[in-house]
Design a protein around this motif. Structure first.
Motif: not given
Lengths: 491, 384
Positions: A163-168
């Motif tokens: 499960v991929v998510t962006n953190d910036n």
């Protein structure tokens, strides 16, 4: 009768809280999952406790924090009242008794990293870490795909799902993303991040929500200096690389005047801390420390100030782009000092931008890609085949970190606390593609770090032994349990 | 109600040895406890926050908000997302003394107000709330403060004005706010990586309390300042600042600091999730190995409450420095030893654990120390 009813009610209550044990005859760990006797015993113990008990498992204990040489210890002439981080943190909550759910079709693992360009307050303006984050994602993906090719989650024969998510994103969004991993799209463990401001936000949320975060790309020493039992890291940190660089600069090369130029964000601020402090403790205080804003093109102001101090050596801490531009501008004004930099310079971008100036540059590096490690050679081949590109440090460490999570899930089952326990109590170093990864008491990568030197158009990697860099004395006992050493004894 | 209602362990029969002892100055021990779990109607056993307000106990859980009526000892109302609660996880609660409005810190869901049976909701996209991960909330006069993972926000309930505090306008080396507390004209923020920040409301001025040695891995001197730069809670009572952290706890009386560790006091563990100070001499700490109450700071006298993990019993251990003065066995006190939140109100204490809520009833509570004989005898049974 009343007593009997109370007894029956109590029995039913306890039964609902009782840990689920595998049916008789079923192996504790599915065939094909490598597990030693120690881990099996840990598994037996964590499987046997109810919600109110804490398993009797041996906690890791170090005699020295981060293998710090005695002459690098803070306030070395004073015995501190208390030392932290020497004994591993235990998780004392009830989570181990939560039974594995029946209604799962995939085993979800969270990925959080900088994979989309944004403007981020946390990382100091326009995002700049996507190249690293994308590689990190590729490494993690490859590990998941390979695990699925071998049968996925072997207990249930269902696939792993990333499960991929962006953190910036803006406003510390990594916290919100971890909350999503806890409640909205629940995962069993998380891999990430790179930027340490985001990492710290993420692990605070993970602590409250009780889920493992395996860090594979943030080298900030303070990441694991938080006493969070859910936080671990499989990459060498800036403290270890800083110690090696100071050993090289002072103990080996005898440089007298060290100058620092660094990015003004958290990566730069905390990256140079151990270099600055260790140099001072060896009697060679850094002559100047200049900070710059990310994304600058002209560093003449900072370089003017550096030049005024007549340094013997210049240390840079920041990203590849800035390392290359600063190096070029230093050389273009005739300054020939050795240039040391942080590991982020070991990247295509640095070499392309620095051109011929790259020759002789030295960078701290958390592992040795040149080591005769067949695991890395095979991984590299598979990575090239899958992504038509070379893996980098972020890909390799993410691959290792994800495999550690997958292994722990295979052994522990679908229980966040047990996944933590299995990783935290592992005795043998993890046989990674980046080399062996032994955990310290803080669950940090306690393995060797290296120096990378750009020679003849490529990076070569050297161990302390390769370059005959002297090592400071690391006492075998904690500071509060030993007498203060004299100056001569520390040599 | 799980494990039945009131567990009374006060019927302590003193042994001959105890009876022959001379009275000495000892603290009050809570021996009457009630427990609440999902079996009693709580929406979840994982209790993040508890706030006592008159006859009401507000309970913030990982999956809903609950209200317990003290008169009946019943869970009288539960709100989950289905009932309009804006987000499931409630990590902080405060009650506006003027209006009775209940303010909720939502873990990933922003800030909410329960007023007149209705929830109002503020989040990053509709207000000046700096981040949706809100760990703590505190009412200060007409303002409501929210401690978020990316700074603090202040909402003026009269004017509707928001103010954001980050490293740009407050002495936050890091912006990872965790706890917030208001009392006697001062707001205190417990900030991971920035120690404790004190905001003087009248003077509109900030002051920071940092670890003087500046090192993460050591505490150089015990009493030189705040115990560690990573803090989890700060309470200000009687002009005394109490601080909790994952590295021990400490107290500051305006002139002197004093740190307390598990190795030199009755603190059950150095890992402390939160605290609640009752006075300048007494404070309660939510540790991962039980509930630690320093009952007389001057003499370092503590009572540590733990439950037996294998039975429905508990105990209280009284220590001075590291010397055990007495151990009192009792019926079940805490539902679990992993303590997350604590509140004190009047004579009573309320404890949120990872597996239920405890209510300690202090009918004969006294502050500080009093001359009394030691309670040496055991009373394992309790009354159900």
């Amino acid at each position: 009768m009343k007593r009997l009813l109370v007894f029956l009610a109590f029995t039913a209550l306890m039964a609902s809280d009782a840990p689920k044990k595998p049916p008789a005859g079923e192996p504790l760990v599915p065939p094909g999952v490598e597990v030693d006797d120690h881990t099996l015993e840990v598994l037996r113990r964590i499987n046997s406790v109810g919600p109110y008990e804490v398993p009797d498992i041996r906690l890791r204990r170090d005699t020295s924090y981060a293998k710090t040489p005695v002459d690098y210890e803070p306030f070395g002439k004073i015995k501190p009242y208390k030392e932290h981080f020497l004994e591993q943190m235990q998780y004392n909550g009830p989570g181990r008794a939560i039974p594995e759910p029946d209604d799962v079709n995939t085993v979800k693992i969270g990925f959080i990293g900088p994979i989309m360009s944004t403007v981020s307050i946390a990382t100091g303006g326009a995002s700049h870490e996507e190249p690293m984050g994308v590689k990190m994602l590729q490494g993690a993906k490859l590990a998941i795909e390979e695990a699925n090719a071998k049968g996925g989650y072997l207990r249930r024969k269902i696939p792993f799902e990333l499960v991929v998510t962006n953190d910036n994103g803006l406003w510390g969004s990594s916290g919100n993303e971890i909350v999503n991993f806890l409640y909205k799209n629940p995962v069993w463990a998380i891999l990430g991040t790179i930027d340490s401001a985001n990492s710290h936000i993420a692990i605070r949320v993970a602590l409250k929500g009780e889920i493992v975060v395996m860090n594979t790309g943030d080298t900030d020493p303070t990441y694991i200096e938080t006493n969070i039992p859910w936080t671990m890291r499989c990459i060498g940190d800036d403290r270890q690389m800083g110690y090696l660089m100071v050993d090289y600069m002072i103990r080996k090369m005898d440089y007298k005047r060290i100058a620092i130029i660094r990015s003004s964000n958290r990566y730069g601020r905390f990256g140079v801390r151990e270099i600055r402090d260790s140099a001072r403790r060896l009697g060679r205080p850094v002559v100047i420390e200049m900070a710059y804003k990310l994304g600058q093109d002209d560093y003449s102001l900072q370089i003017d100030r550096l030049a005024e101090t007549h340094p013997d050596v210049i240390v840079h801490w920041g990203d590849a782009r800035e390392a290359a531009i600063i190096l070029k501008q230093i050389r273009e004004r005739g300054m020939k000092q050795p240039f040391l930099t942080s590991d982020r310079a070991v990247a295509k971008e640095f070499v392309q931008l620095a051109g011929a100036h790259a020759e002789g540059v030295i960078a701290g590096y958390p592992w040795n890609p040149d080591a005769p490690n067949p695991r890395y050679a095979e991984f590299r081949e598979r990575f090239r085949k899958r992504f038509n590109d070379e893996p980098d440090t972020y890909a390799a460490h993410a691959y290792d970190g994800m495999n550690m999570l997958i292994w722990a899930i295979q052994v522990a089952g679908l229980n966040r606390a047990k996944i933590r326990d299995i990783l935290a109590t592992r005795v043998k170093p993890w046989p990674g593609v980046t080399g062996d990864i032994p955990f310290s008491a803080t669950l940090d990568d306690a393995g060797e770090v290296y120096l990378a030197r750009f020679e003849n158009n490529r990076w070569r990697y050297y161990s302390r032994e390769d370059l005959e860099i002297p090592r400071g004395y690391v006492p075998p006992r904690e500071r509060t349990a030993r007498e203060l050493l004299t100056q001569a004894e520390t040599k | 109600m799980k494990n039945a209602a009131i567990l009374i362990a006060t019927a302590i029969s003193f042994s001959a040895a105890a009876a022959g002892q001379e009275a000495e100055k000892l603290p009050f021990i809570y021996t009457k406890w009630k427990q609440f779990t999902v079996k009693d109607g709580l929406p979840d056993d994982h209790i993040f926050a508890v706030k006592s307000d008159g006859n009401r106990i507000w309970v913030g859980t990982e999956n809903g908000l609950a209200l317990i009526d003290k008169q009946t000892s019943k869970v009288v109302k539960v709100w989950t997302e289905k009932d309009g609660l804006p987000w499931r996880a409630v990590t902080g609660i405060d009650v506006d003394p003027k209006t009775g409005d209940v303010w909720l810190a939502l873990f990933g869901g922003g800030l909410a107000r329960l007023s007149g049976g209705r929830f109002d909701h503020w989040h990053q996209l509709n207000s000046g709330l700096v981040n949706d991960v809100v760990y703590g909330v505190a009412v200060e006069n007409d303002n409501v403060w929210a401690a978020t993972t990316a700074g603090a926000s202040r909402y003026n309930t009269v004017t509707g004005e928001w103010t954001i505090f980050t490293e740009k306008n407050a002495p936050m080396e890091e912006i990872w706010n965790y706890g917030v507390h208001y009392r006697d004209g001062k707001v205190h923020l417990a900030v991971w990586g920035s120690g404790v920040l004190e905001y003087d409301v009248k003077a509109n001025r900030w002051k920071d309390y940092l670890d003087p040695d500046g090192e993460m891995e050591i505490d150089l001197y015990r009493d030189d300042g705040i115990v560690h730069v990573i803090t989890t809670g700060a309470n200000y009572v009687d002009n005394v600042l109490w601080v909790s952290s994952y590295f021990g706890v400490c107290r500051y009386d305006g002139r002197n600091w004093r740190a307390f560790y598990n190795m030199d006091s009755g603190l059950p563990s150095d890992f402390n999730n939160n605290l609640r100070a009752r006075s300048g001499r007494e404070a309660w700490f939510a540790s991962d190995k039980g509930l630690g109450a320093i009952m007389d700071a001057e003499t370092n006298t503590w009572v540590a409450y733990t439950r037996d993990p294998k039975s429905d019993t508990g105990k209280a251990v009284v220590t001075r420095d590291k010397t055990v003065l007495e151990t009192v066995e009792m019926g079940l006190n805490l539902p679990h030893n992993f303590i997350i939140s604590v509140d004190v109100d009047g004579r009573d204490v309320f404890v949120g654990t990872a597996k239920g809520l405890a209510w300690g009833i202090g009918e004969s509570y006294y502050s500080g120390l009093r001359e009394r004989p030691r309670m040496l005898a055991e009373n394992k049974g309790g009354e159900k």
